[in-house]
Design an enzyme around this catalytic site. Sequence first.
Site, PDB file in Angstrom:
ATOM      1  N   HIS A 137      59.927  57.343  89.684  1.00 41.48           N
ATOM      2  CA  HIS A 137      58.629  58.173  89.619  1.00 41.48           C
ATOM      3  C   HIS A 137      57.787  56.948  88.957  1.00 41.48           C
ATOM      4  O   HIS A 137      57.079  56.766  88.794  1.00 41.48           O
ATOM      5  CB  HIS A 137      59.032  58.231  87.665  1.00 41.48           C
ATOM      6  CG  HIS A 137      60.266  57.281  87.208  1.00 41.48           C
ATOM      7  ND1 HIS A 137      61.614  57.354  87.933  1.00 41.48           N
ATOM      8  CD2 HIS A 137      59.678  55.771  86.456  1.00 41.48           C
ATOM      9  CE1 HIS A 137      62.166  56.003  87.371  1.00 41.48           C
ATOM     10  NE2 HIS A 137      61.323  55.403  86.623  1.00 41.48           N
ATOM     11  N   ALA A 154      70.386  45.719  75.598  1.00 40.63           N
ATOM     12  CA  ALA A 154      68.626  45.453  75.608  1.00 40.63           C
ATOM     13  C   ALA A 154      68.209  46.023  75.140  1.00 40.63           C
ATOM     14  O   ALA A 154      67.338  44.378  74.347  1.00 40.63           O
ATOM     15  CB  ALA A 154      68.201  46.085  76.854  1.00 40.63           C
ATOM     16  N   TYR A 203      68.266  22.034  90.190  1.00 42.32           N
ATOM     17  CA  TYR A 203      69.825  23.197  90.719  1.00 42.32           C
ATOM     18  C   TYR A 203      70.438  23.706  90.155  1.00 42.32           C
ATOM     19  O   TYR A 203      71.280  25.219  90.354  1.00 42.32           O
ATOM     20  CB  TYR A 203      69.320  23.078  92.208  1.00 42.32           C
ATOM     21  CG  TYR A 203      70.080  24.190  93.056  1.00 42.32           C
ATOM     22  CD1 TYR A 203      69.191  25.164  94.044  1.00 42.32           C
ATOM     23  CD2 TYR A 203      71.484  25.051  93.139  1.00 42.32           C
ATOM     24  CE1 TYR A 203      69.566  26.373  94.517  1.00 42.32           C
ATOM     25  CE2 TYR A 203      71.889  25.853  93.668  1.00 42.32           C
ATOM     26  CZ  TYR A 203      71.124  26.345  94.624  1.00 42.32           C
ATOM     27  OH  TYR A 203      71.751  27.665  95.171  1.00 42.32           O
ATOM     28  N   LYS A 236      63.418  42.751  76.763  1.00 41.89           N
ATOM     29  CA  LYS A 236      63.242  43.435  75.918  1.00 41.89           C
ATOM     30  C   LYS A 236      63.728  42.950  74.362  1.00 41.89           C
ATOM     31  O   LYS A 236      62.659  42.219  74.216  1.00 41.89           O
ATOM     32  CB  LYS A 236      64.020  44.765  75.549  1.00 41.89           C
ATOM     33  CG  LYS A 236      64.397  45.124  77.139  1.00 41.89           C
ATOM     34  CD  LYS A 236      63.167  45.930  77.350  1.00 41.89           C
ATOM     35  CE  LYS A 236      63.352  46.777  78.940  1.00 41.89           C
ATOM     36  NZ  LYS A 236      64.426  47.042  79.218  1.00 41.89           N
ATOM     37  N   PHE A 261      70.718  54.431  81.648  1.00 39.34           N
ATOM     38  CA  PHE A 261      68.632  54.146  81.358  1.00 39.34           C
ATOM     39  C   PHE A 261      69.138  54.240  83.238  1.00 39.34           C
ATOM     40  O   PHE A 261      69.814  54.879  84.244  1.00 39.34           O
ATOM     41  CB  PHE A 261      69.029  52.622  81.142  1.00 39.34           C
ATOM     42  CG  PHE A 261      67.651  52.582  81.459  1.00 39.34           C
ATOM     43  CD1 PHE A 261      66.311  52.840  80.661  1.00 39.34           C
ATOM     44  CD2 PHE A 261      67.436  51.599  82.060  1.00 39.34           C
ATOM     45  CE1 PHE A 261      65.234  52.305  80.928  1.00 39.34           C
ATOM     46  CE2 PHE A 261      65.639  51.043  82.427  1.00 39.34           C
ATOM     47  CZ  PHE A 261      64.827  51.956  81.969  1.00 39.34           C
ATOM     48  N   ASP A 262      67.532  54.492  83.033  1.00 32.07           N
ATOM     49  CA  ASP A 262      67.280  55.089  84.475  1.00 32.07           C
ATOM     50  C   ASP A 262      67.333  54.215  85.939  1.00 32.07           C
ATOM     51  O   ASP A 262      67.991  54.431  87.183  1.00 32.07           O
ATOM     52  CB  ASP A 262      65.871  55.002  84.990  1.00 32.07           C
ATOM     53  CG  ASP A 262      64.988  54.656  84.439  1.00 32.07           C
ATOM     54  OD1 ASP A 262      65.203  53.879  83.758  1.00 32.07           O
ATOM     55  OD2 ASP A 262      63.990  53.965  85.009  1.00 32.07           O
ATOM     56  N   ASP A 304      75.586  48.513  77.422  1.00 31.68           N
ATOM     57  CA  ASP A 304      73.543  48.455  78.339  1.00 31.68           C
ATOM     58  C   ASP A 304      73.126  47.930  77.179  1.00 31.68           C
ATOM     59  O   ASP A 304      72.661  48.055  75.790  1.00 31.68           O
ATOM     60  CB  ASP A 304      73.700  49.281  78.798  1.00 31.68           C
ATOM     61  CG  ASP A 304      71.847  49.193  79.391  1.00 31.68           C
ATOM     62  OD1 ASP A 304      71.318  47.810  79.351  1.00 31.68           O
ATOM     63  OD2 ASP A 304      71.475  49.888  79.681  1.00 31.68           O
TER      64      ASP A 304
HETATM   65  C1  LIG Z   1      65.339  47.480  80.687  1.00 27.99           C
HETATM   66  C2  LIG Z   1      66.867  48.397  80.523  1.00 27.99           C
HETATM   67  C3  LIG Z   1      67.446  48.029  81.261  1.00 27.99           C
HETATM   68  C4  LIG Z   1      66.916  47.143  82.839  1.00 27.99           C
HETATM   69  O1  LIG Z   1      66.260  46.068  83.101  1.00 27.99           O
HETATM   70  P1  LIG Z   1      65.091  45.264  83.676  1.00 27.99           P
HETATM   71  O2  LIG Z   1      64.526  44.067  82.976  1.00 27.99           O
HETATM   72  O3  LIG Z   1      63.622  46.448  83.405  1.00 27.99           O
HETATM   73  O4  LIG Z   1      65.928  45.511  85.085  1.00 27.99           O
HETATM   74  C5  LIG Z   1      68.522  48.455  81.674  1.00 27.99           C
HETATM   75  N1  LIG Z   1      68.623  49.416  80.872  1.00 27.99           N
HETATM   76  C6  LIG Z   1      68.036  49.775  79.002  1.00 27.99           C
HETATM   77  C7  LIG Z   1      68.311  50.741  78.220  1.00 27.99           C
HETATM   78  C8  LIG Z   1      66.959  49.167  79.226  1.00 27.99           C
HETATM   79  O5  LIG Z   1      66.310  49.221  78.784  1.00 27.99           O
END
Ligand SMILES: *Cc1c(COP(=O)(O)O)cnc(C)c1O
Length: 457
Positions: free
Chosen positions: A449, A216, A72, A257, A124-125, A214
């Site tokens: 969506h 990813a 843990y 990613k 990003f969304d 951000d």
């Molecule tokens: C996928 C993604 C996110 C969110 O990540 P999740 O693992 O799907 O929650 C944030 N920003 C970007 C640019 C992404 O491609």
Amino acid sequence: MELPFSESYRIKMVETIRKSTLEERQKWIKDAKYNLFLLKSEQVFIDLLTDSGTGAMSDKQWSEMMLGDESYAGASSYYKMKEAIFNITGFDRFLPTHQGRAAENVLFSVLVKEGNLVPGNSHFDTTKGHIEFRKAFAVDCTIEEAFDTSCTHPFKGNVDPEKLEDVLKKSADKVPFIIVTLTNNSAGGQPVSMENLRMVRQIADRYRKIVIFDAARFAENAYFIKLREEKYKGVPIRTIVLEMFSYADVMTMSSKKDAIVNIGGFIGMRDEELFRQCSVFNIMFEGYLTYGGLAGRDMNAIAQGLYEGTDFEYLDTRVKQVEYLGNRLMKFGIPVQQPIGGHAVFVDAKRFLPDLKKEEFQAQTLAIQIYLEAGVRGVEIGALMADRDPVTRENRFPKLEFLRLAIPRRVYTNNHMDVVAIALKNVFDRRKEVTRGMKIIREASIMRHFTVELDLA
Ligand SMILES: *Cc1c(COP(=O)(O)O)cnc(C)c1O
């Protein structure tokens, strides 16, 4: 003769996928309310819905899964992940989270307040969702070139310095931070140049603002910097990555990613006080500081994945496969976002179906057509994803309507890419027959969506 391009790995385990008939697909898509997210995966032949969490882990990652420490607190897996994050990004503090949006949730719980403005490059969304959920506003400062799909600017993910300065000049007191998305997903998987990252840092310093990446797809972004920014031609990927992150104060990461795992995320940072504040929310929302919603085995796989994901040979295989699909489509005259992005091919649905009204969701209509044609699942990046304006509740129609074909990492061969290309060509040849778009029957108030229900318009 010069040897042709080929993958930098071979296949050790396979998963069966099945074709279906047109009649089956017609029934399935109707039952799924014309929303591709509501299909069962076995109703899909080639799944290009997302590159998120859909990659194939390596033999080394699977070995790491067996070595996971499930304690843990203080698990060795946590320290393995911490070391990998430090080695690759330079951030010496980190919090594990169950995925990228969870990292956003924790970080924004500390930083975003009602009425704030958050400038960035095509948020990003989920990022936009977490900002708007807190009654703040995402301000898009992407360069104009990104909105012209035929313009071949090498760094269409770039932040426009004038747009950014404009926001800061007018309302610096309302800006908690600047966020840069690497690569820029919503604008077509387009990279941000090192020069641009440096410039964002300089502007942020002038206004004493935090810079968040951000990140990813930071490794794919670094690959493009190496290929397209003269100064970095001879520089190793990992050196480029370290310089990129030197311009940020904080990073959020969806490990699904570029860390090539099926689940996971994290926040990386340097500031001790911010770490303390985020820790409170991490414990509340995600889990204790040394696992944050992840199993020890997941943290091990992420650590290994961070090294593999920043390997040049791997990145070369990856990005060239995406380019291969994009080039095939372009040869058929199909309009796509150029240059081809790092993780996906973005088909310009407005130019593909110019006679269809935007109110009838061109990109969604196209996504349904290619599913019917060959069982290929893509995703709409357009008006459905753009949601309604949080204040006026009117539909928002973004400048671009894309069908995104995201390629999972290390999963499909170029034969699969050929099937996708021909399927799209067949739809392109009969595009004049596509005269009816879609209308919304039921929708959620945010990020609609994923669950929206549609019918023929
Ligand atoms: C996928 C993604 C996110 C969110 O990540 P999740 O693992 O799907 O929650 C944030 N920003 C970007 C640019 C992404 O491609």
